[in-house]
Design a protein around this motif. Structure first.
Motif, PDB file in Angstrom:
ATOM      1  N   GLU A 373       0.872  -1.320  -0.002  1.00 19.01           N
ATOM      2  CA  GLU A 373      -0.055  -0.082  -0.026  1.00 19.01           C
ATOM      3  C   GLU A 373       0.893   1.379  -0.118  1.00 19.01           C
ATOM      4  O   GLU A 373       1.731   1.357   0.684  1.00 19.01           O
ATOM      5  N   ARG A 374       0.477   2.236  -0.990  1.00 22.84           N
ATOM      6  CA  ARG A 374       1.125   3.655  -0.990  1.00 22.84           C
ATOM      7  C   ARG A 374       0.206   4.862  -0.910  1.00 22.84           C
ATOM      8  O   ARG A 374      -0.923   4.468  -0.926  1.00 22.84           O
ATOM      9  N   ALA A 375       0.696   5.653  -1.120  1.00 21.10           N
ATOM     10  CA  ALA A 375       0.025   6.928  -0.993  1.00 21.10           C
ATOM     11  C   ALA A 375      -0.778   7.040  -2.386  1.00 21.10           C
ATOM     12  O   ALA A 375      -0.276   6.420  -3.548  1.00 21.10           O
ATOM     13  N   PHE A 376      -1.691   7.939  -2.540  1.00 17.55           N
ATOM     14  CA  PHE A 376      -2.364   8.079  -4.086  1.00 17.55           C
ATOM     15  C   PHE A 376      -1.040   8.825  -5.009  1.00 17.55           C
ATOM     16  O   PHE A 376      -0.425   9.683  -4.646  1.00 17.55           O
ATOM     17  N   VAL A 377      -0.595   8.073  -5.986  1.00 19.53           N
ATOM     18  CA  VAL A 377       0.337   8.687  -7.062  1.00 19.53           C
ATOM     19  C   VAL A 377      -0.252   8.630  -8.424  1.00 19.53           C
ATOM     20  O   VAL A 377      -0.278   9.744  -8.856  1.00 19.53           O
TER      21      VAL A 377
ATOM     22  N   GLY B 169       6.468  12.378   1.974  1.00 12.60           N
ATOM     23  CA  GLY B 169       6.800  11.269   0.834  1.00 12.60           C
ATOM     24  C   GLY B 169       6.282  11.320  -0.476  1.00 12.60           C
ATOM     25  O   GLY B 169       5.522  12.034  -0.570  1.00 12.60           O
ATOM     26  N   THR B 170       6.467  10.223  -1.074  1.00 11.72           N
ATOM     27  CA  THR B 170       5.976  10.286  -2.543  1.00 11.72           C
ATOM     28  C   THR B 170       4.435  10.263  -2.658  1.00 11.72           C
ATOM     29  O   THR B 170       3.943   9.509  -1.794  1.00 11.72           O
ATOM     30  N   GLY B 171       4.201  11.099  -3.270  1.00 13.99           N
ATOM     31  CA  GLY B 171       2.528  11.313  -3.323  1.00 13.99           C
ATOM     32  C   GLY B 171       2.089  12.269  -2.743  1.00 13.99           C
ATOM     33  O   GLY B 171       0.868  12.937  -2.875  1.00 13.99           O
ATOM     34  N   MET B 172       2.868  13.158  -1.672  1.00 17.11           N
ATOM     35  CA  MET B 172       2.404  13.945  -1.018  1.00 17.11           C
ATOM     36  C   MET B 172       3.273  15.387  -1.267  1.00 17.11           C
ATOM     37  O   MET B 172       2.685  16.356  -0.910  1.00 17.11           O
ATOM     38  N   ASN B 173       4.240  15.332  -2.217  1.00 17.14           N
ATOM     39  CA  ASN B 173       4.967  16.466  -2.618  1.00 17.14           C
ATOM     40  C   ASN B 173       4.088  17.293  -3.595  1.00 17.14           C
ATOM     41  O   ASN B 173       3.366  16.963  -4.163  1.00 17.14           O
ATOM     42  N   ILE B 174       4.619  18.715  -3.345  1.00 22.38           N
ATOM     43  CA  ILE B 174       3.844  19.636  -4.047  1.00 22.38           C
ATOM     44  C   ILE B 174       4.591  19.891  -5.417  1.00 22.38           C
ATOM     45  O   ILE B 174       4.206  20.179  -6.520  1.00 22.38           O
ATOM     46  N   TRP B 175       6.045  20.028  -5.314  1.00 23.35           N
ATOM     47  CA  TRP B 175       6.852  20.074  -6.617  1.00 23.35           C
ATOM     48  C   TRP B 175       7.619  18.941  -6.793  1.00 23.35           C
ATOM     49  O   TRP B 175       7.886  18.039  -6.147  1.00 23.35           O
ATOM     50  N   THR B 307       4.582  15.798 -16.504  1.00 28.03           N
ATOM     51  CA  THR B 307       3.547  14.923 -16.594  1.00 28.03           C
ATOM     52  C   THR B 307       3.752  13.973 -15.108  1.00 28.03           C
ATOM     53  O   THR B 307       3.024  13.098 -14.860  1.00 28.03           O
ATOM     54  N   ASP B 308       4.575  14.272 -14.106  1.00 29.37           N
ATOM     55  CA  ASP B 308       4.704  13.695 -12.981  1.00 29.37           C
ATOM     56  C   ASP B 308       3.287  13.704 -12.285  1.00 29.37           C
ATOM     57  O   ASP B 308       2.603  14.792 -11.931  1.00 29.37           O
ATOM     58  N   PRO B 309       2.672  12.688 -11.944  1.00 30.53           N
ATOM     59  CA  PRO B 309       1.319  12.662 -11.627  1.00 30.53           C
ATOM     60  C   PRO B 309       0.901  13.255 -10.348  1.00 30.53           C
ATOM     61  O   PRO B 309      -0.049  13.495  -9.931  1.00 30.53           O
ATOM     62  N   VAL B 310       2.180  13.176  -9.493  1.00 33.01           N
ATOM     63  CA  VAL B 310       1.725  13.787  -8.204  1.00 33.01           C
ATOM     64  C   VAL B 310       1.811  15.339  -8.314  1.00 33.01           C
ATOM     65  O   VAL B 310       0.905  15.836  -7.359  1.00 33.01           O
TER      66      VAL B 310
END
Lengths: 449, 387
Positions: A373-377, B169-175, B307-310
């Motif tokens: 499980e990971r964060a939404f990516v 961490g990955t998925g939470m970053n703004i830039w 295109t970085d989805p995050v």
């Protein structure tokens, strides 16, 4: 000519072990159970004791907050066990059938059929009310509500698809009667969704309901998708839904006056030796099917489909809702460098695997999570399999933040778990979408009542 | 593989809670799940799950970056020998020269970044995120070849800690973390990332097309050289052929959004043509618009970083707007701001900042549609009195 709605988004997961259209009689079950967990949000109050004699149709527990709603024994016999879990939570009432198997009988008069109130009262008393499920929330409907419409889905698109027309074969009259009863319960319309690709189906001749034809990939058969496209649930709206087989059972009851918990289920999945349909009584034990299943490896027994069903284990009892039992291999195995291998035998909706090369191949999927499980990516993954004008990730984030207003604004009233099941299936981050949605719904129920 | 599995099973207990090496639980978990897909089974909701996971997705992106990396290595050698006037080199020796120059940068980027990721995962009790597999590859590709390794290390550490981990961490970053690494170098050590000295290995100088562009068309290399990538520039950004190969893989697998790439190109061309039409004193305004796609880091940025989805827009409508504005603003900054010869880096970071705002309005429109439905129904009910 009925309206045709084409569902463009979605995903068909093709699995090995679809049920052949052959109807068999299920091996006799030595015990039956009624399980409160089958009914979302229910707080049960027990009304039988161990050793009590019950008929088929005798109440065993009722809803603590709406005592009129009764849950009845599917067979006649004696209460063998009352199983409780942590903090004495009622898990199941087990009934041992006897040879007599007496059914409760009621007198159905024309006068009764002409009164909405009396129909509802009898449905509650006779144990048929739990058939009525309401949107929002996917819980048993409140008998005091007046729904704006009632929806019945007459097609199934979930993996290991069940042919609803086959389930209702020979029951068309009862089904029509059930629809007639439903039309008494709403001032709006009864909507029946049918398969656009099955023009020969006898269900197309059903009257007293507005028929809409659907075509497309799963979840085109989900009643939630039908509601969204025909008469969406807004804030304050109540819509009722009923499973197609339950409609027929309701019609049968109002024709004969005799309680009956018979239904047909598909026994399907790659671990079933000969997948086909069986006539069973609701609540039958899985043990009855033991000899029909391949036990060569660890197996998961699911009451319902592989996306939304309940893991009942090999000794469990078949649930109240649902039209199939899916038996698939457990996936508790390691795979060396699996994520880096080409893995030709694996199925994925994404093109990072090669299953797109073989669109017609049938897959034998196990229960491995296939990752951590990971964060939404990844974005635009859920949207591709959800044919509704809803932003699922934003809704899920609102639920995680427990933001009631936003959940409402983003359309939580329109969804129950099965509608987002495919989102959970395709999710790269392995997020427990259905569990999060249910948490949101529970929170809504708590806050809005 | 059974021996390996047995070995892992044997040492596993000492990494679990209470074990001797429990301090390294995340590290062990990271390596174990790298070697073996875990045997975890589904516990709630769907009983079956798609085979894809974040490791697979990130691997696809890394794979898409490989053509850029290989070509970049070769080009480092090619540019060096070209400046040195040495024409005797073979394809292999040219590549080898670049390979030896670039490899240390990649190694430093991965070692520093993954080291920090592992440490954070352990402290937080998380599993290790795969996001850095991509970031660690992009960072070397957007650096000049002459960058000192300590600077790569510092920039990577900045990107991972300030750019990503402090947000969760990955998925939470703004830039986009890789771009932050470059921005860090750009502002902290400007002489190492702009000017003429840094693009070609071993002290030879050569200006990039971007720094020559303000002077007008006459100073620019041939279009074919810019397309194939035979120009000085950051390691991975020069060859548009390699970038197109990567883009094709990203689009085909659905990993990168074609909407962002397409609308980004459209935005750059639109503004380019607009400037052509307006004309004026700035000779930069009159270069053919497609030059903007061939020069500098716009193409690389659009395909691999915008295109970085995050950090990009997350709604489909938002992606069109986000991409278009990215392409358009890059050209605006290039043409009007001589202080920043390369606009792509800062524009993508700027658009990362605005992506949530764009999404906010797209989602607000959805909320409005739902609200209007209620109003519409209420009006209908009033017109047809219910009996």
């Amino acid at each position: 000519m009925s309206r045709i709605i084409k569902i463009r988004k979605g995903l068909n997961i093709k699995l090995k072990g679809s049920a052949e259209k052959v109807l068999g009689t299920a091996p006799a079950s030595s015990a039956y159970a009624v399980r409160p967990a089958d009914f979302k949000g229910l707080t049960p109050r027990l009304c039988v004791r161990q050793g009590d004699e019950v008929k088929a149709g005798t109440p065993v527990f009722f809803d603590k907050y709406r005592p009129g709603i009764q849950f009845v024994s599917p067979v006649g016999g004696t209460v063998e066990a009352i199983n409780r879990g942590d903090r004495r939570k009622l898990l199941e009432v087990v009934i041992k059938p006897d040879a007599k198997n007496i059914h409760e009988k009621y007198e159905i008069t024309d006068k009764l059929l002409s009164s909405r109130e009396q129909i509802i009262e009898l449905m509650q008393k006779a144990g048929y009310w739990p058939f009525v499920v309401q949107r929002p929330y996917g819980i048993i409907a409140n008998p005091a509500d007046r729904p704006k419409s009632i929806f019945v889905s007459g097609l199934d698109t979930a993996p290991l698809t069940v042919d609803i027309a086959f389930l209702l074969q020979g029951q068309e009259e009862h089904f029509q009667k059930g629809i007639d009863i439903l039309s008494r319960l709403t001032e709006g319309k009864v909507y029946l969704g049918l398969d656009a690709d099955d023009a020969a189906s006898k269900l197309n001749r059903i009257t007293n309901a507005e028929i809409t034809l659907f075509t497309g990939k799963h979840p085109a058969g989900n009643v939630g998708v039908h509601i969204h496209h025909i008469d969406p649930v807004n804030k304050g709206d109540i819509v009722w839904t009923m499973d197609a087989q339950h409609v027929a059972a309701l019609g049968r009851f109002f024709t004969t006056g005799t309680y009956s918990a018979e239904k047909i289920v598909a026994l399907c999945g790659s671990k079933v030796k000969r997948p086909q349909y069986y006539k069973i009584t609701t609540g039958a034990s899985m043990r009855a099917f033991e000899n029909l299943i391949d036990h060569s490896e660890d197996t998961r027994y699911i009451s319902g489909d592989v996306l939304t069903g309940t893991n009942i284990g090999k000794d469990g009892y078949i649930g109240f809702y649902g039209n199939r039992i899916s038996v698939i291999p457990e996936g508790d195995k390691y795979e060396f460098l699996g994520w880096a291998m080409p893995r030709f035998g694996k199925f994925s909706a994404s093109k990072s695997y090669f299953s797109w090369l073989t669109p017609n191949r049938l897959y034998d999927l196990d229960t491995n999570l296939n990752g951590g499980e990971r964060a939404f990516v990844v974005t635009n993954q859920y949207e591709k399999v959800l044919p509704m004008d809803i932003y699922p990730v934003y809704l899920l984030k609102a639920i995680l933040a427990e933001d009631i207003d936003r959940m409402e604004q983003l359309g939580i009233y329109e969804l129950i778990e099965e509608d987002l099941a495919l989102c959970e299936f395709v999710c790269t981050s392995k997020i427990e979408v259905q569990a999060i949605l249910r948490r949101g719904i529970d929170l809504m129920i708590k806050e809005m009542s | 593989m059974k021996i390996l599995r047995r070995f892992l099973d044997k040492i596993k207990p000492s990494f679990e809670k209470g074990g001797k090496l429990s301090k390294f639980h995340s590290t062990f978990e990271g390596f174990e799940s790298f070697l073996f897909v875990p045997k975890t089974v589904t516990a709630s909701g769907c009983h079956i799950r798609d085979s894809v996971d974040l490791k697979r997705t990130m691997s696809v992106v890394v794979l898409a970056l490989v053509p850029c990396m290989l070509f970049g290595m070769w080009n480092v050698g090619y540019q060096h020998f070209l400046s040195a006037g040495d024409t005797s080199q073979t394809l292999f020796s040219t590549f080898l020269f670049g390979f030896l120059k670039v490899l240390p940068i990649i190694v430093v980027s991965y070692a520093v970044g993954l080291g920090i990721e592992f440490a954070f995962a352990q402290v937080r009790g998380h599993e290790i995120n795969e996001g850095f597999l991509v970031t660690g590859m992009i960072i070397p590709l957007i650096m000049p070849v002459e960058i000192p390794l300590w600077m790569v290390a510092l920039a990577t550490a900045f990107a991972v800690i300030i750019g990503k981990e402090i947000f969760g961490g990955t998925g939470m970053n703004i830039w986009n973390p890789a771009l932050l690494a470059r921005a860090f170098v750009f502002f902290s050590y400007p002489t190492h990332i702009s000017g003429d000295k840094v693009w070609i290995a071993d002290g030879y100088s050569g200006a990039t097309p971007l720094s020559n562009a303000p002077a007008g068309l006459s100073d620019l290399p041939a279009v074919s050289d810019m397309f194939f990538g035979l120009i000085p520039g950051s390691i991975g950004e020069t060859s548009k052929v390699a970038i197109l190969l990567g883009a094709a893989l990203l689009i085909f697998t659905g990993t990168g959004s074609w909407k962002i790439m397409f609308s980004g190109i459209a935005g750059a061309l639109a503004v380019g043509y607009l400037f052509n039409a307006v004309g004026g004193g700035n000779s930069y305004m009159s270069i053919p618009p497609y030059y903007h796609l061939l020069m500098g880091g716009l193409a690389f940025g659009l395909v691999f970083m915008a295109t970085d989805p995050v950090s990009s827009a997350q709604t489909e409508t938002g992606k069109w707007i986000y991409g278009f504005l990215t392409g358009a603003l890059v050209v605006v900054i290039r043409v009007f701001n001589p202080a920043y010869p390369e606009g792509a880096m800062l524009v993508i970071l700027l658009m990362n900042t605005f992506a949530p705002l764009i999404d906010h309005y797209v989602v607000a429109a959805n909320i409005r549609r739902r609200r209007n439905r209620v109003a519409y129904r209420a009006k209908q009910n009033k017109e047809i009195p219910s009996n």
